[in-house]
Design a protein around this motif. Sequence first.
Motif, PDB file in Angstrom:
ATOM      1  N   HIS A  82      18.623   5.222   1.171  1.00 58.61           N
ATOM      2  CA  HIS A  82      19.236   4.137   0.377  1.00 58.61           C
ATOM      3  C   HIS A  82      18.999   2.757   0.992  1.00 58.61           C
ATOM      4  CE1 HIS A  82      21.155   7.344  -1.879  1.00 58.61           C
ATOM      5  NE2 HIS A  82      21.642   7.841  -0.750  1.00 58.61           N
ATOM      6  N   LYS A  83      17.797   2.541   1.517  1.00 59.24           N
ATOM      7  CA  LYS A  83      17.440   1.237   2.062  1.00 59.24           C
ATOM      8  C   LYS A  83      16.882   0.335   0.960  1.00 59.24           C
ATOM      9  CE  LYS A  83      18.540   2.696   6.129  1.00 59.24           C
ATOM     10  NZ  LYS A  83      19.808   2.253   6.774  1.00 59.24           N
ATOM     11  N   ASP A  84      16.899  -0.958   1.214  1.00 60.37           N
ATOM     12  CA  ASP A  84      16.377  -1.950   0.265  1.00 60.37           C
ATOM     13  C   ASP A  84      14.874  -2.054   0.476  1.00 60.37           C
ATOM     14  OD1 ASP A  84      15.763  -4.091  -1.326  1.00 60.37           O
ATOM     15  OD2 ASP A  84      17.385  -5.389  -0.615  1.00 60.37           O
ATOM     16  N   VAL A  85      14.112  -1.273  -0.290  1.00 64.44           N
ATOM     17  CA  VAL A  85      12.677  -1.197  -0.078  1.00 64.44           C
ATOM     18  C   VAL A  85      11.942  -1.477  -1.383  1.00 64.44           C
ATOM     19  CG1 VAL A  85      12.721   1.308  -0.435  1.00 64.44           C
ATOM     20  CG2 VAL A  85      10.771   0.274   0.736  1.00 64.44           C
ATOM     21  N   ALA A  86      10.819  -2.179  -1.275  1.00 67.41           N
ATOM     22  CA  ALA A  86       9.957  -2.464  -2.422  1.00 67.41           C
ATOM     23  C   ALA A  86       8.519  -2.147  -2.041  1.00 67.41           C
ATOM     24  CB  ALA A  86      10.088  -3.924  -2.845  1.00 67.41           C
ATOM     25  N   LEU A  87       7.725  -1.820  -3.050  1.00 65.89           N
ATOM     26  CA  LEU A  87       6.321  -1.452  -2.856  1.00 65.89           C
ATOM     27  C   LEU A  87       5.403  -2.418  -3.574  1.00 65.89           C
ATOM     28  CD1 LEU A  87       6.296   2.399  -3.532  1.00 65.89           C
ATOM     29  CD2 LEU A  87       5.738   1.293  -1.375  1.00 65.89           C
ATOM     30  N   ILE A  88       4.213  -2.589  -2.989  1.00 65.22           N
ATOM     31  CA  ILE A  88       3.134  -3.282  -3.699  1.00 65.22           C
ATOM     32  C   ILE A  88       1.933  -2.356  -3.737  1.00 65.22           C
ATOM     33  CG2 ILE A  88       1.443  -5.151  -3.568  1.00 65.22           C
ATOM     34  CD1 ILE A  88       3.610  -6.974  -2.598  1.00 65.22           C
ATOM     35  N   ASP A  89       1.426  -2.126  -4.939  1.00 70.77           N
ATOM     36  CA  ASP A  89       0.214  -1.329  -5.087  1.00 70.77           C
ATOM     37  C   ASP A  89      -0.487  -1.800  -6.360  1.00 70.77           C
ATOM     38  OD1 ASP A  89      -0.434   1.503  -3.422  1.00 70.77           O
ATOM     39  OD2 ASP A  89      -1.623   1.160  -5.226  1.00 70.77           O
ATOM     40  N   GLN A  90      -1.372  -0.989  -6.869  1.00 70.00           N
ATOM     41  CA  GLN A  90      -2.133  -1.405  -8.042  1.00 70.00           C
ATOM     42  C   GLN A  90      -2.602  -0.189  -8.839  1.00 70.00           C
ATOM     43  OE1 GLN A  90      -5.622  -3.470  -6.621  1.00 70.00           O
ATOM     44  NE2 GLN A  90      -6.181  -1.835  -5.216  1.00 70.00           N
ATOM     45  N   ALA A 136       2.275   4.700 -12.380  1.00 70.49           N
ATOM     46  CA  ALA A 136       3.027   5.952 -12.317  1.00 70.49           C
ATOM     47  C   ALA A 136       4.362   5.753 -11.598  1.00 70.49           C
ATOM     48  CB  ALA A 136       2.197   7.023 -11.615  1.00 70.49           C
ATOM     49  N   ILE A 137       4.340   4.990 -10.504  1.00 76.62           N
ATOM     50  CA  ILE A 137       5.577   4.743  -9.750  1.00 76.62           C
ATOM     51  C   ILE A 137       6.563   3.940 -10.592  1.00 76.62           C
ATOM     52  CG2 ILE A 137       6.558   3.607  -7.718  1.00 76.62           C
ATOM     53  CD1 ILE A 137       3.872   4.205  -6.295  1.00 76.62           C
ATOM     54  N   GLN A 138       6.067   2.930 -11.292  1.00 72.66           N
ATOM     55  CA  GLN A 138       6.939   2.106 -12.126  1.00 72.66           C
ATOM     56  C   GLN A 138       7.551   2.910 -13.268  1.00 72.66           C
ATOM     57  OE1 GLN A 138       4.093  -0.987 -13.076  1.00 72.66           O
ATOM     58  NE2 GLN A 138       5.053  -2.433 -11.658  1.00 72.66           N
ATOM     59  N   ASN A 139       6.771   3.810 -13.844  1.00 75.76           N
ATOM     60  CA  ASN A 139       7.243   4.559 -15.015  1.00 75.76           C
ATOM     61  C   ASN A 139       8.066   5.793 -14.655  1.00 75.76           C
ATOM     62  OD1 ASN A 139       5.953   2.749 -16.720  1.00 75.76           O
ATOM     63  ND2 ASN A 139       4.088   3.994 -16.883  1.00 75.76           N
ATOM     64  N   ASP A 140       7.613   6.523 -13.635  1.00 76.55           N
ATOM     65  CA  ASP A 140       8.213   7.831 -13.363  1.00 76.55           C
ATOM     66  C   ASP A 140       8.827   7.951 -11.975  1.00 76.55           C
ATOM     67  OD1 ASP A 140       7.247   8.749 -15.904  1.00 76.55           O
ATOM     68  OD2 ASP A 140       5.261   8.986 -14.981  1.00 76.55           O
ATOM     69  N   GLY A 141       8.665   6.934 -11.138  1.00 77.08           N
ATOM     70  CA  GLY A 141       9.157   7.025  -9.775  1.00 77.08           C
ATOM     71  C   GLY A 141       8.089   7.566  -8.831  1.00 77.08           C
ATOM     72  N   LEU A 142       8.408   7.594  -7.541  1.00 74.15           N
ATOM     73  CA  LEU A 142       7.497   8.101  -6.508  1.00 74.15           C
ATOM     74  C   LEU A 142       7.978   9.477  -6.075  1.00 74.15           C
ATOM     75  CD1 LEU A 142       5.117   7.530  -4.531  1.00 74.15           C
ATOM     76  CD2 LEU A 142       6.832   6.677  -2.926  1.00 74.15           C
ATOM     77  N   GLY A 197       0.828  -1.201   0.000  1.00 70.80           N
ATOM     78  CA  GLY A 197       0.000   0.000   0.000  1.00 70.80           C
ATOM     79  C   GLY A 197       0.855   1.241   0.000  1.00 70.80           C
ATOM     80  N   ALA A 198       0.834   1.985  -1.104  1.00 72.70           N
ATOM     81  CA  ALA A 198       1.719   3.145  -1.255  1.00 72.70           C
ATOM     82  C   ALA A 198       0.944   4.455  -1.209  1.00 72.70           C
ATOM     83  CB  ALA A 198       2.497   3.039  -2.563  1.00 72.70           C
ATOM     84  N   GLY A 199      -0.053   4.528  -0.327  1.00 73.61           N
ATOM     85  CA  GLY A 199      -0.813   5.756  -0.163  1.00 73.61           C
ATOM     86  C   GLY A 199      -0.081   6.753   0.711  1.00 73.61           C
ATOM     87  N   GLY A 200      -0.854   7.536   1.487  1.00 74.34           N
ATOM     88  CA  GLY A 200      -0.250   8.596   2.281  1.00 74.34           C
ATOM     89  C   GLY A 200       0.826   8.126   3.230  1.00 74.34           C
ATOM     90  N   ILE A 201       0.570   7.041   3.942  1.00 76.01           N
ATOM     91  CA  ILE A 201       1.554   6.528   4.896  1.00 76.01           C
ATOM     92  C   ILE A 201       2.573   5.621   4.199  1.00 76.01           C
ATOM     93  CG2 ILE A 201       1.897   5.068   6.925  1.00 76.01           C
ATOM     94  CD1 ILE A 201       0.758   7.822   7.547  1.00 76.01           C
ATOM     95  N   LEU A 242      11.858   3.407  -7.378  1.00 72.69           N
ATOM     96  CA  LEU A 242      11.612   2.320  -6.432  1.00 72.69           C
ATOM     97  C   LEU A 242      11.217   1.051  -7.165  1.00 72.69           C
ATOM     98  CD1 LEU A 242       9.449   4.329  -3.913  1.00 72.69           C
ATOM     99  CD2 LEU A 242      11.615   3.287  -3.356  1.00 72.69           C
ATOM    100  N   SER A 243      11.497  -0.080  -6.542  1.00 74.60           N
ATOM    101  CA  SER A 243      10.973  -1.350  -7.041  1.00 74.60           C
ATOM    102  C   SER A 243       9.510  -1.430  -6.641  1.00 74.60           C
ATOM    103  CB  SER A 243      11.752  -2.520  -6.436  1.00 74.60           C
ATOM    104  OG  SER A 243      13.127  -2.467  -6.794  1.00 74.60           O
ATOM    105  N   ALA A 244       8.631  -1.507  -7.623  1.00 72.42           N
ATOM    106  CA  ALA A 244       7.191  -1.502  -7.347  1.00 72.42           C
ATOM    107  C   ALA A 244       6.517  -2.610  -8.136  1.00 72.42           C
ATOM    108  CB  ALA A 244       6.585  -0.152  -7.699  1.00 72.42           C
ATOM    109  N   TYR A 245       5.602  -3.331  -7.483  1.00 76.95           N
ATOM    110  CA  TYR A 245       4.988  -4.520  -8.068  1.00 76.95           C
ATOM    111  C   TYR A 245       3.496  -4.549  -7.752  1.00 76.95           C
ATOM    112  CZ  TYR A 245       9.897  -5.985  -7.545  1.00 76.95           C
ATOM    113  OH  TYR A 245      11.277  -6.048  -7.570  1.00 76.95           O
ATOM    114  N   ASP A 246       2.774  -5.375  -8.506  1.00 79.41           N
ATOM    115  CA  ASP A 246       1.460  -5.786  -8.025  1.00 79.41           C
ATOM    116  C   ASP A 246       1.664  -7.058  -7.215  1.00 79.41           C
ATOM    117  OD1 ASP A 246       1.621  -7.984  -9.807  1.00 79.41           O
ATOM    118  OD2 ASP A 246       0.492  -6.921 -11.358  1.00 79.41           O
ATOM    119  N   SER A 247       0.622  -7.509  -6.543  1.00 83.91           N
ATOM    120  CA  SER A 247       0.782  -8.640  -5.624  1.00 83.91           C
ATOM    121  C   SER A 247       1.145  -9.941  -6.340  1.00 83.91           C
ATOM    122  CB  SER A 247      -0.494  -8.830  -4.803  1.00 83.91           C
ATOM    123  OG  SER A 247      -1.610  -9.042  -5.651  1.00 83.91           O
ATOM    124  N   ASP A 248       0.818 -10.058  -7.608  1.00 81.83           N
ATOM    125  CA  ASP A 248       1.134 -11.276  -8.341  1.00 81.83           C
ATOM    126  C   ASP A 248       2.588 -11.324  -8.794  1.00 81.83           C
ATOM    127  OD1 ASP A 248      -1.468 -12.248  -8.136  1.00 81.83           O
ATOM    128  OD2 ASP A 248      -2.110 -11.207  -9.962  1.00 81.83           O
TER     129      ASP A 248
END
Length: 304
Positions: free
Chosen positions: A23-31, A37-43, A7-11, A56-62
């Motif tokens: 520079h932490k190893d962080v990944a996101l899941i959203d939809q 937008a995050i995958q193409n242009d960043g957050l 969940g990449a909303g407000g929080i 950022l590394s961003a994925y859907d749940s699948d």
Amino acid sequence: MKILIIGAGGIGGLLAAKLAKAHKDVALIDQGKHLEAIQNDGLTLISPSETRTYKLSAYDSDSYVDKPDVIFISTKAYSLDPVITFLKKDAFKDALIIPLLNPIGAAEEISQALGEDFEVLDGVAYALSSKLRPGVILQDTDNFRIVAGFMREAGVPYEKLIALNDELRDTDINFEITKDAKAAHFKKFTVVSPFAAVTSYLSVDAAPMQVPGEQRELYKALTNEVIEIGRALGFPLQDASVQRNLERLDMYAPTSNASMARDILAKRDSELDGLIFSVVRLGRKLGVATPNYEKVAKRFGFEA
């Protein structure tokens, strides 16, 4: 340490940006469009101190197949069912799972659904931030604090929580470990719930609550009622008070409002049940009068 944020909303988006900045190893899941937008242009994070875009590394749940050390859940409570289904993987059994949801009891619901093979903590996040548009998070103030702790007797996993605390020391996140996670969560609830109630019921933002008048008086009355609920539940809320919450309210940006109010206005699913109706049910169960919560709940169709 590998950190996954669901969940990449407000929080969740704010948390991801702060971790990426350090520079932490962080990944996101959203939809949807937000993920695209995050995958193409960043957050992009717009805050009082800077505006910056993070790749950022961003994925859907699948698509996510990694094995994280820590999983933060920052979806809405009404979206928990697919999140719980996603989490039921052997790859997540060794991870610390930290929900950052507003409604009380959400962490327990996740823990019960996943079972004892999974280590679910309880956590709360203090921040004024929201998703401005797909790929963009707006933070009203630079303050960002997370409080987390175990809901049951902690053994070896406690070392993982200490490791997470160490991992976050060089970030802009004020991370705090608590010995009473449920009480910490309810204390946050006494802040979030009245604010969501007033902004939704009167269709206002923070500004009219920051000066004397009807809106501020309603906020004070609701805060007092939910604090009394917490005391009836046995939570140590010595430092929770109407005055303390008013001081916090007066620090908000005047244009701040609750995501629940925005969801109701847009006729989307909202957290009415977890933030408002639950207080009425608890009041009736515990014998604590909540006339102002009853009034707000009735406006939005609450039925016993």
